[in-house]
Scaffold this motif. Structure first.
Motif, PDB file in Angstrom:
ATOM      1  N   ALA A   1      37.520   9.068 106.713  1.00 18.35           N
ATOM      2  CA  ALA A   1      36.216   8.944 106.077  1.00 18.35           C
ATOM      3  C   ALA A   1      35.348   8.007 106.894  1.00 18.35           C
ATOM      4  O   ALA A   1      35.838   7.083 107.543  1.00 18.35           O
ATOM      5  N   LEU A   2      34.044   8.266 106.860  1.00 15.80           N
ATOM      6  CA  LEU A   2      33.034   7.428 107.494  1.00 15.80           C
ATOM      7  C   LEU A   2      32.096   6.942 106.404  1.00 15.80           C
ATOM      8  O   LEU A   2      31.374   7.744 105.798  1.00 15.80           O
ATOM      9  N   ALA A   3      32.120   5.641 106.132  1.00 19.61           N
ATOM     10  CA  ALA A   3      31.291   5.051 105.080  1.00 19.61           C
ATOM     11  C   ALA A   3      30.118   4.325 105.719  1.00 19.61           C
ATOM     12  O   ALA A   3      30.303   3.467 106.587  1.00 19.61           O
ATOM     13  N   SER A   4      28.906   4.678 105.314  1.00 17.62           N
ATOM     14  CA  SER A   4      27.712   4.005 105.824  1.00 17.62           C
ATOM     15  C   SER A   4      27.223   2.991 104.803  1.00 17.62           C
ATOM     16  O   SER A   4      27.121   3.287 103.609  1.00 17.62           O
ATOM     17  N   SER A   5      26.877   1.800 105.285  1.00 17.86           N
ATOM     18  CA  SER A   5      26.434   0.736 104.386  1.00 17.86           C
ATOM     19  C   SER A   5      24.958   0.852 104.029  1.00 17.86           C
ATOM     20  O   SER A   5      24.370  -0.094 103.511  1.00 17.86           O
ATOM     21  N   THR A   6      24.342   1.988 104.299  1.00 16.19           N
ATOM     22  CA  THR A   6      22.918   2.145 104.044  1.00 16.19           C
ATOM     23  C   THR A   6      22.528   1.708 102.629  1.00 16.19           C
ATOM     24  O   THR A   6      23.242   1.972 101.662  1.00 16.19           O
ATOM     25  N   SER A   7      21.376   1.051 102.539  1.00 13.96           N
ATOM     26  CA  SER A   7      20.862   0.654 101.229  1.00 13.96           C
ATOM     27  C   SER A   7      19.642   1.482 100.841  1.00 13.96           C
ATOM     28  O   SER A   7      19.113   1.319  99.745  1.00 13.96           O
ATOM     29  N   ALA A   8      19.188   2.368 101.734  1.00 14.84           N
ATOM     30  CA  ALA A   8      17.964   3.111 101.443  1.00 14.84           C
ATOM     31  C   ALA A   8      18.005   4.566 101.902  1.00 14.84           C
ATOM     32  O   ALA A   8      17.391   5.426 101.279  1.00 14.84           O
ATOM     33  N   LEU A   9      18.728   4.862 102.981  1.00 17.47           N
ATOM     34  CA  LEU A   9      18.673   6.196 103.564  1.00 17.47           C
ATOM     35  C   LEU A   9      19.518   7.188 102.774  1.00 17.47           C
ATOM     36  O   LEU A   9      20.581   6.857 102.256  1.00 17.47           O
ATOM     37  N   SER A  10      19.033   8.410 102.704  1.00 14.44           N
ATOM     38  CA  SER A  10      19.729   9.472 101.989  1.00 14.44           C
ATOM     39  C   SER A  10      21.016   9.862 102.707  1.00 14.44           C
ATOM     40  O   SER A  10      21.038  10.023 103.934  1.00 14.44           O
ATOM     41  N   ALA A  11      22.080  10.030 101.935  1.00 17.30           N
ATOM     42  CA  ALA A  11      23.346  10.470 102.520  1.00 17.30           C
ATOM     43  C   ALA A  11      23.204  11.861 103.116  1.00 17.30           C
ATOM     44  O   ALA A  11      23.843  12.177 104.135  1.00 17.30           O
ATOM     45  N   ASP A  12      22.373  12.707 102.517  1.00 15.35           N
ATOM     46  CA  ASP A  12      22.121  14.030 103.080  1.00 15.35           C
ATOM     47  C   ASP A  12      21.498  13.915 104.465  1.00 15.35           C
ATOM     48  O   ASP A  12      21.897  14.621 105.399  1.00 15.35           O
ATOM     49  N   ASP A  13      20.519  13.020 104.622  1.00 14.45           N
ATOM     50  CA  ASP A  13      19.871  12.832 105.915  1.00 14.45           C
ATOM     51  C   ASP A  13      20.840  12.223 106.924  1.00 14.45           C
ATOM     52  O   ASP A  13      20.831  12.585 108.103  1.00 14.45           O
ATOM     53  N   LEU A  14      21.670  11.292 106.473  1.00 17.65           N
ATOM     54  CA  LEU A  14      22.653  10.689 107.377  1.00 17.65           C
ATOM     55  C   LEU A  14      23.629  11.740 107.894  1.00 17.65           C
ATOM     56  O   LEU A  14      23.983  11.751 109.073  1.00 17.65           O
ATOM     57  N   ALA A  15      24.074  12.625 107.009  1.00 19.32           N
ATOM     58  CA  ALA A  15      25.067  13.630 107.390  1.00 19.32           C
ATOM     59  C   ALA A  15      24.555  14.574 108.469  1.00 19.32           C
ATOM     60  O   ALA A  15      25.356  15.161 109.220  1.00 19.32           O
ATOM     61  N   GLU A  16      23.238  14.717 108.593  1.00 24.67           N
ATOM     62  CA  GLU A  16      22.681  15.601 109.617  1.00 24.67           C
ATOM     63  C   GLU A  16      22.953  15.079 111.023  1.00 24.67           C
ATOM     64  O   GLU A  16      22.791  15.809 112.003  1.00 24.67           O
ATOM     65  N   GLY A  17      23.359  13.825 111.153  1.00 26.77           N
ATOM     66  CA  GLY A  17      23.712  13.280 112.452  1.00 26.77           C
ATOM     67  C   GLY A  17      25.097  13.677 112.913  1.00 26.77           C
ATOM     68  O   GLY A  17      25.501  13.356 114.040  1.00 26.77           O
ATOM     69  N   LEU A  18      25.837  14.357 112.062  1.00 29.88           N
ATOM     70  CA  LEU A  18      27.182  14.836 112.385  1.00 29.88           C
ATOM     71  C   LEU A  18      27.153  16.343 112.540  1.00 29.88           C
ATOM     72  O   LEU A  18      26.347  17.033 111.904  1.00 29.88           O
TER      73      LEU A  18
END
Length: 317
Positions: free
Chosen positions: A116-133
């Motif tokens: 698993a890859l856990a991001s500590s983001t406090s504001a960014l959408s997980a959907d948007d983050l996943a697009e980097g993979l």
């Protein structure tokens, strides 16, 4: 208690969150590698890591021998090749989608066994983050900690539309194994749970100042000595159920029309931003910070969370 199958944890980022998470994981017996962008940032991350332990040693929660034992579990590198075998990744780099995506591309090139890859983001959408993979979208989950995460036990998990139940379970279990109180959101929402509540309170506090109802000092004093301490031992819904929902509805019908409904940052705060008064880091914000003992402030900010300290510390030699 350490989990079977999680032998190597990687933390990408050496700032306050990354170093604090490194302290948390090594403090519970995990082997950890912090990945830094350069040697200078690696040294700064190690300094922050040691500061976490120095405070705990000063409070008698950790011994010097235990600090040394934990430090032996920590490695610092600038090379993704050194974390190729990692089982769990906690990403805590700068809160910009392009920066995080560049990190994710490096992860996919070099790390092939992580669960698993856990991001500590406090504001960014997980959907948007996943697009980097590309191939590993299912492994990403948002994991919002509270600063400093080695002391504050709450962590909010939120999956993207791609997240697999297995990745969410792994992130939950790893974080719970180091004593965190993990919540899993049913669906994404800006601000997660805690910041939606915190900023709603801040909005109303600013509104009261702008309306001439009270000063910042008296608002903070009211919070410190009225209902805030209550919620360190019971919950909001518990308290209002205990009070009686008939009374609560009556109060809401009377009070809600007078509460703030601003949809953007208010002038009282925005004017300080425009003047360059950003708070402690510039010496002035709502308060004047220039004569504040910051070491004392940091200790006072940490004090309420010491009661939750529950690490499974490795024994020092």
């Amino acid at each position: 208690m350490k989990l079977d199958g999680i032998n190597h944890i990687t933390i990408i980022g050496t700032g306050m969150i990354g170093a604090s998470m490194a302290a948390l994981f090594t403090g519970n017996g995990y082997s950890v590698t912090m990945l830094a962008i350069d040697e200078q940032q690696g040294e700064a991350g190690k300094k922050r890591y040691d500061e976490c332990f120095c405070d705990l040693v000063a409070k008698g929660l950790v011994t010097e021998k235990q600090h040394a034992a934990c430090a032996r579990l920590l490695g610092i590198t600038q090379n993704y090749e050194d974390v190729a075998d990692t089982d769990f990744i906690f990403e805590s780099v700068f809160e910009r989608i392009d920066v995080k995506h560049s990190v994710y591309r490096c992860i996919e090139r070099h790390c092939h066994n992580y669960q698993a890859l856990a991001s500590s983001t406090s504001a960014l959408s997980a959907d948007d983050l996943a697009e980097g993979l590309t191939k590993d979208k299912a492994k990403l989950v948002g994991a919002h900690p509270w600063n400093p995460p080695h002391l504050v036990p709450s962590i909010e998990l939120v999956g993207s539309r791609h997240s697999s139940p297995q990745a969410i379970r792994v992130a939950y279990d790893v974080l719970e194994s180091v004593g965190r109180k993990v919540v899993v959101m049913k669906k994404p929402a800006p601000g997660f749970i805690g910041n939606r509540l915190q900023h709603a309170l801040y909005r109303e506090a600013v509104h009261m100042i702008e309306q001439g109802i009270a000063s910042p000092e008296d608002i903070d004093k009211t919070l410190t000595y009225s209902f805030i301490p209550r919620y360190t031992s019971i919950g909001l819904f518990e308290h209002f159920d205990y009070a009686g929902l008939d009374m609560i509805v009556s109060i809401h019908d009377y009070l809600y029309p007078d509460l703030c409904n601003a949809t953007a940052a208010q002038d009282y705060i925005r004017s300080r931003l425009e003047a360059g008064d950003l708070g402690q880091k510039t010496g002035k914000g709502v308060y004047d910070w220039r004569s504040v003992d910051m070491d004392d402030f940091r200790k006072r900010a940490a004090q309420p969370y010491l009661q939750f300290f529950n690490w499974s510390l490795p024994e020092g030699e």
